[in-house]
Design a protein around this motif. Sequence first.
Motif, PDB file in Angstrom:
ATOM      1  N   SER A   6       1.709  -9.519  -0.771  1.00  0.00           N
ATOM      2  CA  SER A   6       3.015 -10.173  -0.761  1.00  0.00           C
ATOM      3  C   SER A   6       4.160  -9.225  -1.099  1.00  0.00           C
ATOM      4  N   LYS A   7       3.861  -8.122  -1.783  1.00  0.00           N
ATOM      5  CA  LYS A   7       4.906  -7.185  -2.194  1.00  0.00           C
ATOM      6  C   LYS A   7       4.320  -5.782  -2.288  1.00  0.00           C
ATOM      7  N   GLY A   8       4.939  -4.852  -1.584  1.00  0.00           N
ATOM      8  CA  GLY A   8       4.460  -3.473  -1.645  1.00  0.00           C
ATOM      9  C   GLY A   8       3.140  -3.267  -0.942  1.00  0.00           C
ATOM     10  N   GLY A   9       2.819  -4.133   0.039  1.00  0.00           N
ATOM     11  CA  GLY A   9       1.518  -4.084   0.688  1.00  0.00           C
ATOM     12  C   GLY A   9       1.257  -2.799   1.441  1.00  0.00           C
ATOM     13  N   ALA A  10       2.222  -2.343   2.223  1.00  0.00           N
ATOM     14  CA  ALA A  10       2.047  -1.113   2.999  1.00  0.00           C
ATOM     15  C   ALA A  10       1.824   0.082   2.072  1.00  0.00           C
ATOM     16  N   ARG A  11       2.608   0.138   1.006  1.00  0.00           N
ATOM     17  CA  ARG A  11       2.452   1.245   0.046  1.00  0.00           C
ATOM     18  C   ARG A  11       1.082   1.202  -0.611  1.00  0.00           C
ATOM     19  N   ALA A  12       0.606  -0.006  -0.941  1.00  0.00           N
ATOM     20  CA  ALA A  12      -0.709  -0.143  -1.562  1.00  0.00           C
ATOM     21  C   ALA A  12      -1.812   0.337  -0.626  1.00  0.00           C
ATOM     22  N   LEU A  13      -1.703   0.002   0.658  1.00  0.00           N
ATOM     23  CA  LEU A  13      -2.710   0.436   1.625  1.00  0.00           C
ATOM     24  C   LEU A  13      -2.714   1.952   1.790  1.00  0.00           C
ATOM     25  N   ILE A  14      -1.528   2.528   1.902  1.00  0.00           N
ATOM     26  CA  ILE A  14      -1.421   3.987   2.053  1.00  0.00           C
ATOM     27  C   ILE A  14      -2.034   4.692   0.847  1.00  0.00           C
ATOM     28  N   ASN A  15      -1.709   4.201  -0.349  1.00  0.00           N
ATOM     29  CA  ASN A  15      -2.251   4.802  -1.576  1.00  0.00           C
ATOM     30  C   ASN A  15      -3.751   4.577  -1.706  1.00  0.00           C
ATOM     31  N   ALA A  16      -4.217   3.408  -1.237  1.00  0.00           N
ATOM     32  CA  ALA A  16      -5.656   3.140  -1.272  1.00  0.00           C
ATOM     33  C   ALA A  16      -6.405   4.113  -0.375  1.00  0.00           C
ATOM     34  N   PHE A  17      -5.879   4.361   0.826  1.00  0.00           N
ATOM     35  CA  PHE A  17      -6.522   5.320   1.740  1.00  0.00           C
ATOM     36  C   PHE A  17      -6.556   6.722   1.117  1.00  0.00           C
ATOM     37  N   LYS A  18      -5.485   7.071   0.435  1.00  0.00           N
ATOM     38  CA  LYS A  18      -5.424   8.381  -0.218  1.00  0.00           C
ATOM     39  C   LYS A  18      -6.479   8.491  -1.324  1.00  0.00           C
ATOM     40  N   GLU A  19      -6.625   7.443  -2.119  1.00  0.00           N
ATOM     41  CA  GLU A  19      -7.615   7.453  -3.203  1.00  0.00           C
ATOM     42  C   GLU A  19      -9.030   7.551  -2.638  1.00  0.00           C
ATOM     43  N   ILE A  20      -9.284   6.838  -1.560  1.00  0.00           N
ATOM     44  CA  ILE A  20     -10.612   6.877  -0.936  1.00  0.00           C
ATOM     45  C   ILE A  20     -10.944   8.287  -0.470  1.00  0.00           C
ATOM     46  N   ARG A  21      -9.961   8.961   0.126  1.00  0.00           N
ATOM     47  CA  ARG A  21     -10.193  10.343   0.561  1.00  0.00           C
ATOM     48  C   ARG A  21     -10.503  11.258  -0.621  1.00  0.00           C
ATOM     49  N   ASN A  22     -10.053  10.874  -1.811  1.00  0.00           N
ATOM     50  CA  ASN A  22     -10.341  11.645  -3.023  1.00  0.00           C
ATOM     51  C   ASN A  22     -11.616  11.183  -3.721  1.00  0.00           C
ATOM     52  N   GLY A  23     -12.353  10.286  -3.059  1.00  0.00           N
ATOM     53  CA  GLY A  23     -13.638   9.846  -3.603  1.00  0.00           C
ATOM     54  C   GLY A  23     -13.572   8.675  -4.548  1.00  0.00           C
TER      55      GLY A  23
END
Length: 209
Positions: free
Chosen positions: A100-117
Amino acid sequence: MAKSSLKLFFIKWIAYLVIWIIYLTCKKKFTPTNLPSKPCVVVFWHGRLAMMSFAYRHWWSKTFNKQKQGKVIISDHKDGEIITQIISKFGIGAIRGSSSKGGARALINAFKEIRNGVDVIITPDGPRGPKHSVADGAVIIAQKQHLEIYALNYEASRFWQFKSWDEMILPKPFSTIYYSLSKPFSLENLELDAAKEKIKNELFKLAGK
């Protein structure tokens, strides 16, 4: 210290102490399942948030000797800030934003964290429900990153149930808390609605529904 900051400080520490006191008085049982060494998505209902930091201590900190991390997607709302502050005391990081708020930013950051394991932990019906609904985020992350999903839950032999939208439960002192982690499941090749239904069914299965 500003009045709002002082209030947050007291709420954070009172909540932290209360859940620790409850946890220490209770018997605990954990399923023998484990998380993989590679990144994954973990989901649990918002109504099980109260004592879930101890699941983190068991399945992340202990199992991998603090080498494996998980971060929780938490809304940018003020309630989300309180949750972020509390879980930080357990060494749990947060990815801020929600559907509902900040969704795109959360997804981008989630993908970044996943790439870091790092594992991504999501309450699919959070931050405001409806109860046991499943937002798109968990599905998008799992499918785009080709990750397995694990469902996580706890139940208690005796508990208080809040009159909140998520009907959160807080175990009573000297009860037994049953923590359960599912076997991995995949959302590959599933349409959005089918994938969301799969997540819901796996979570219900852990709760015995």
